[in-house]
Write an enzyme that holds these catalytic residues in place. Structure first.
Site, mmCIF file in Angstrom:
data_model
loop_
_atom_site.group_PDB
_atom_site.id
_atom_site.type_symbol
_atom_site.label_atom_id
_atom_site.label_comp_id
_atom_site.label_asym_id
_atom_site.label_seq_id
_atom_site.Cartn_x
_atom_site.Cartn_y
_atom_site.Cartn_z
ATOM 1 N N LYS A 13 -3.298 -64.223 -104.713
ATOM 2 C CA LYS A 13 -4.507 -64.986 -105.065
ATOM 3 C C LYS A 13 -4.095 -66.283 -105.777
ATOM 4 O O LYS A 13 -3.027 -66.819 -105.482
ATOM 5 C CB LYS A 13 -5.459 -64.118 -105.890
ATOM 6 C CG LYS A 13 -5.739 -62.784 -105.179
ATOM 7 C CD LYS A 13 -6.883 -62.003 -105.741
ATOM 8 C CE LYS A 13 -7.037 -60.713 -104.937
ATOM 9 N NZ LYS A 13 -8.186 -59.913 -105.364
ATOM 10 N N HIS A 95 -10.922 -62.809 -96.538
ATOM 11 C CA HIS A 95 -10.922 -62.046 -97.785
ATOM 12 C C HIS A 95 -12.316 -62.118 -98.410
ATOM 13 O O HIS A 95 -12.991 -63.151 -98.314
ATOM 14 C CB HIS A 95 -9.869 -62.599 -98.747
ATOM 15 C CG HIS A 95 -9.657 -61.711 -99.932
ATOM 16 N ND1 HIS A 95 -10.510 -61.712 -101.001
ATOM 17 C CD2 HIS A 95 -8.735 -60.752 -100.187
ATOM 18 C CE1 HIS A 95 -10.110 -60.802 -101.879
ATOM 19 N NE2 HIS A 95 -9.029 -60.201 -101.398
ATOM 20 N N GLU A 97 -13.255 -62.620 -101.278
ATOM 21 C CA GLU A 97 -13.448 -63.743 -102.209
ATOM 22 C C GLU A 97 -13.753 -65.035 -101.449
ATOM 23 O O GLU A 97 -14.480 -65.898 -101.944
ATOM 24 C CB GLU A 97 -12.215 -63.875 -103.127
ATOM 25 C CG GLU A 97 -12.191 -62.743 -104.157
ATOM 26 C CD GLU A 97 -10.821 -62.288 -104.616
ATOM 27 O OE1 GLU A 97 -9.828 -63.012 -104.431
ATOM 28 O OE2 GLU A 97 -10.743 -61.164 -105.174
ATOM 29 N N GLY A 176 -10.068 -55.474 -107.609
ATOM 30 C CA GLY A 176 -9.883 -55.988 -108.959
ATOM 31 C C GLY A 176 -10.678 -55.250 -110.020
ATOM 32 O O GLY A 176 -10.772 -55.700 -111.158
HETATM 33 P P1 PGA Z 1 -6.708 -55.642 -106.119
HETATM 34 O O1 PGA Z 1 -7.018 -56.746 -104.983
HETATM 35 O O2 PGA Z 1 -5.517 -54.854 -105.652
HETATM 36 O O3 PGA Z 1 -6.449 -56.437 -107.358
HETATM 37 O O4 PGA Z 1 -7.925 -54.791 -106.223
HETATM 38 C C1 PGA Z 1 -6.925 -56.438 -103.627
HETATM 39 C C2 PGA Z 1 -7.252 -57.660 -102.804
HETATM 40 O O5 PGA Z 1 -8.145 -58.422 -103.186
HETATM 41 O O6 PGA Z 1 -6.620 -57.905 -101.751
#
Ligand code: PGA
Length: 255
Positions: A13, A95, A97, A176
């Site tokens: 990220k 993704h 996000e 997350g």
């Molecule tokens: P995380 O994120 O392992 O921090 O939950 C996974 C991702 O967004 O690919």
């Protein structure tokens, strides 16, 4: 039985620095012995650094997004051709996000995945439902709405019964948050994804497509998640920023 090789992919990220990246990458190299595939996905400015650091190493690297266009007046965008100049072999697309903060539709995600494939770069296509959608019983319809445009667009580029596409099931409520889908919950959706692939593409392609799980995977829960029959590895966020944690997850995938 399948012969799908596990893939452990680290999504950094918007984290990292020249110093931190170097330490992280050098820390995971000893685990990358070829028993499972390992890749890391860095912010765009660090692609050149990873190209240098990972030359000849058993770790692939890639970008976290790419443009749906090949070139031109798209300020701030990065094309697949530019990624390839830096030796990128894989790219994350869709993704959650990106879907949430950048309004990426499934049609745009499908276009990006297809452009990647046409240019010899493997897209890791992310899908997953929100908690509200899960509670409303909409998991299957959400997955279908995200997956079907990708299959329709990318299946044009199956050649010799092979397409270089990876799917990552990432329930938004698990990303997350420290809340992981149970191995059974994840397996249920992975099986459903594979069934959809089979209905649209046939048995052979469905069986050869890797489907990763993502969402709060840690060294302590990775093994039981990866043990499920339709789970072919993980897309790791937070735990990919620690070489110890990421190495532990690679070991879990090795079995
Ligand atoms: P995380 O994120 O392992 O921090 O939950 C996974 C991702 O967004 O690919």
């Amino acid at each position: 039985m399948t012969n799908r090789k596990k893939l452990v992919a680290g999504n950094w990220k918007m984290n990292g620095s020249l110093d931190a990246n170097e330490a992280l990458v050098l820390g995971i190299l000893p685990e990358a012995d070829g028993a499972v595939d390992v890749s890391v996905f860095c912010p765009f400015p660090y692609l050149g650094q990873l190209q240098r650091l990972l030359k000849g190493a058993g770790v692939q690297f890639g970008a976290q997004d790419m443009s749906a266009h090949l070139s031109g007046a798209y300020t701030g965008e990065v094309s697949v051709a530019m990624l390839k100049e830096f030796g990128v072999s894989q790219v994350i697309v869709g993704h959650s996000e990106r879907r949430t903060y950048h309004a990426e539709s499934s049609d745009i995600v499908a276009k990006k995945a297809s452009l990647a494939i046409q240019n010899g770069v493997t897209p890791i296509v992310c899908l997953g439902e929100t908690l509200g959608q899960r509670e409303a019983g909409q998991v299957e319809s959400v997955i279908a709405s995200q997956l079907d445009p990708v299959i329709a667009e990318c299946s044009k580029f199956v050649s010799d019964g092979v397409w270089n596409l990876v799917i990552a099931y990432e329930p938004v409520w698990a990303i997350g948050t420290g809340v992981t889908a149970s191995p059974e919950q994840a397996q249920e959706v992975h099986a459903m994804i594979r069934q959809r692939l089979q209905a649209m593409l046939g048995e052979a392609l469905a069986q050869s497509t890797r489907i990763l799980y993502g969402g709060s995977v840690k060294p302590g829960n990775a093994a039981e998640i990866f043990a499920k029959v339709d789970i072919d590895g993980g897309l790791i966020g937070g735990a990919a920023l620690s070489s110890d944690d990421f190495s532990g997850i690679i070991r879990a995938a090795r079995g």
